[in-house]
Design an enzyme around this catalytic site. Structure first.
Site, PDB file in Angstrom:
ATOM      1  N   ASP A  56       0.849  -1.194   0.000  1.00  0.00           N
ATOM      2  CA  ASP A  56       0.000   0.000   0.000  1.00  0.00           C
ATOM      3  C   ASP A  56       0.881   1.239   0.000  1.00  0.00           C
ATOM      4  OD1 ASP A  56       0.790  -0.677   2.709  1.00  0.00           O
ATOM      5  OD2 ASP A  56      -0.529   0.914   3.408  1.00  0.00           O
ATOM      6  N   GLU A 121       0.107  -0.784   5.861  1.00  0.00           N
ATOM      7  CA  GLU A 121       1.186  -0.198   6.656  1.00  0.00           C
ATOM      8  C   GLU A 121       0.997   1.292   6.858  1.00  0.00           C
ATOM      9  OE1 GLU A 121       4.923   1.698   7.755  1.00  0.00           O
ATOM     10  OE2 GLU A 121       3.804   2.020   5.898  1.00  0.00           O
TER      11      GLU A 121
END
Length: 431
Positions: A56, A121
């Protein structure tokens, strides 16, 4: 991205599964992105290294100020530009490139790899901590050490290995008053305005010189020892590196040592934004009915999150009472992660030092870092094995900013360094 990684890894012969985590929060119909778990090699005579990364990225729009479409990777001169190029899609692909290179060159892979690539994250790694603890004695049971490539060099010319990270506690402050937005020409001066109250509260958290105004926070910080002080003397870092990374000379400190201390070993407080306030171009004479301010504290040894929460809530409550406002206020902790310190003399680090020297022809600096990767501590605590941060990118890559990039040289030599590290780690003595 999860399915892309699954396809790429399976094509190389890895065993891969996408571990679903369920919905993001109770009562929502949005699922968390899956964790990509994989294994490459199962030789009991080889060490097993866990590699972690995240697929991500931070949000990005062309109108934010990007020179190119942020989600299309573009090469300009010696730079690869695009969101995630250095944080952290580039390094994740570096591990895949390493396997490809070994296969194409006909070289035996020196270790068993275990992969853990996540998709949350940038928002606190939701769901990952539970998975790691659940799988510590199952999927991760054979892991001998962990390597993470999700940080950066201090500057632009000298490689580093990182053995410490700050933690992060992220808060919101909601101030609510009228039942709907109001016309300032009609109601201005007649009602308590939530945005005025909020800005007063935020202004009492930190001063323009970066001093945290919350009583007691600095008292929690571990004292600076003479031995630690010496660690700052030979770091390859200059004020020009800071100027290059920020594109300005807005530094709060005039020396390298004080700047690095502020970045590594002292807490900082940053204001991040206000929801509900008018921010579009033009003029709009509105009094917002509800505004939400967001701020975070980067934490260091020995600050404990719950002790910090108590200090934050108490301070804001005291500031609020002095305002004597008829509006309502609510302070929340949105997410937090603890600081991390590792042993830079462990065999895992020794292998990385040799790999860096072999590729870059210099000894790496041993550094701490100002950013936060909460899963680092989770891996260390759950698996009880050493964790190494082996960065690929430079200090001026602009992670989280516009025109994020990674230099081609750093990418190619970064893949070489990851590969060399695996060879050195396969033979490095445990003592």
């Amino acid at each position: 991205m999860a399915h892309f990684l699954e396809k790429e890894l399976k094509a190389l012969g890895a065993q891969v599964e996408l571990r679903e985590l369920g919905p993001q929060g109770a009562g929502t119909n949005v699922d968390l992105p899956p964790i990509v778990l994989g294994k490459y090699g199962n030789d009991p005579n080889k060490r097993t290294i866990l590699v972690y990364g995240h697929y991500d990225v931070q949000p990005a729009l062309l109108e934010d100020g990007w020179d190119t479409e942020p989600f299309t990777l573009v090469q300009k001169d010696d730079k690869l530009i695009g969101r995630g190029s250095t944080d952290d899609k580039g390094p994740v692909l570096g591990w895949i490139n390493s396997i490809e290179a070994h296969q194409q060159a006909g070289i035996e892979f020196p270790v068993n790899l275990v992969f853990c690539f996540e998709g949350m994250e940038e928002y606190g790694s939701e769901g990952l901590d539970d998975l790691i603890h659940e799988e510590a004695n199952k999927f991760f049971k054979d892991v001998d050490a962990t390597c993470i490539s999700d940080n950066y060099w201090l500057g632009t010319t000298h490689p580093v290995l990182t053995y410490g990270l700050r933690g992060c506690s992220y808060y919101s402050v909601t101030v609510e008053g009228p039942s709907a937005d109001l016309h300032s020409g009609i109601f201005g001066g007649m009602v308590s305005e939530p945005l005025i109250d909020l800005t007063h509260v935020l202004a009492q958290l930190v001063d323009p010189q970066g001093k945290i105004l919350i009583p007691g926070v600095n008292d929690l910080v571990a004292p600076l020892t003479p031995d630690e002080e010496k660690l700052y003397d030979n770091i390859k870092y200059s004020m020009d590196d800071l100027y290059s990374a920020t594109g300005s000379k807005t530094n709060l400190f005039d020396t390298e040592k004080e700047s690095l201390k502020a970045r590594w070993r002292y807490p900082t407080l940053s204001l991040h934004g206000i929801e509900g306030a008018f921010s579009a171009p033009g003029a709009k004479t509105v009094i917002p009915a509800k505004v939400i301010g967001k701020f975070s504290l980067r934490t260091v040894p020995n600050i404990q999150p719950r002790e910090l929460d108590e200090l934050v809530f108490k301070h804001i409550d005291n500031v609020w009472k002095k305002l004597n406002s008829k509006n309502k206020i609510e302070v929340k902790l949105l997410h937090d992660g603890l600081w991390w310190l590792s042993d830079p003399h462990h065999w895992n680090f020794e292998a990385a030092k040799k790999a860096t020297k072999a590729v870059w022809h210099v000894d790496p600096d041993l550094t701490r870092e100002g950013g936060s990767i909460p899963v680092t501590l989770t891996f260390e605590q759950a698996l009880k094995k050493n964790v190494l941060l082996l960065p690929m990118g430079r200090g001026d890559d602009g992670a989280h900013s516009i025109n994020e990039k990674i230099n081609v040289d750093n990418y190619i030599n970064g893949v070489k360094t990851l590969s060399a590290y695996l060879h050195y780690v396969s033979v490095e003595p445990s003592s």
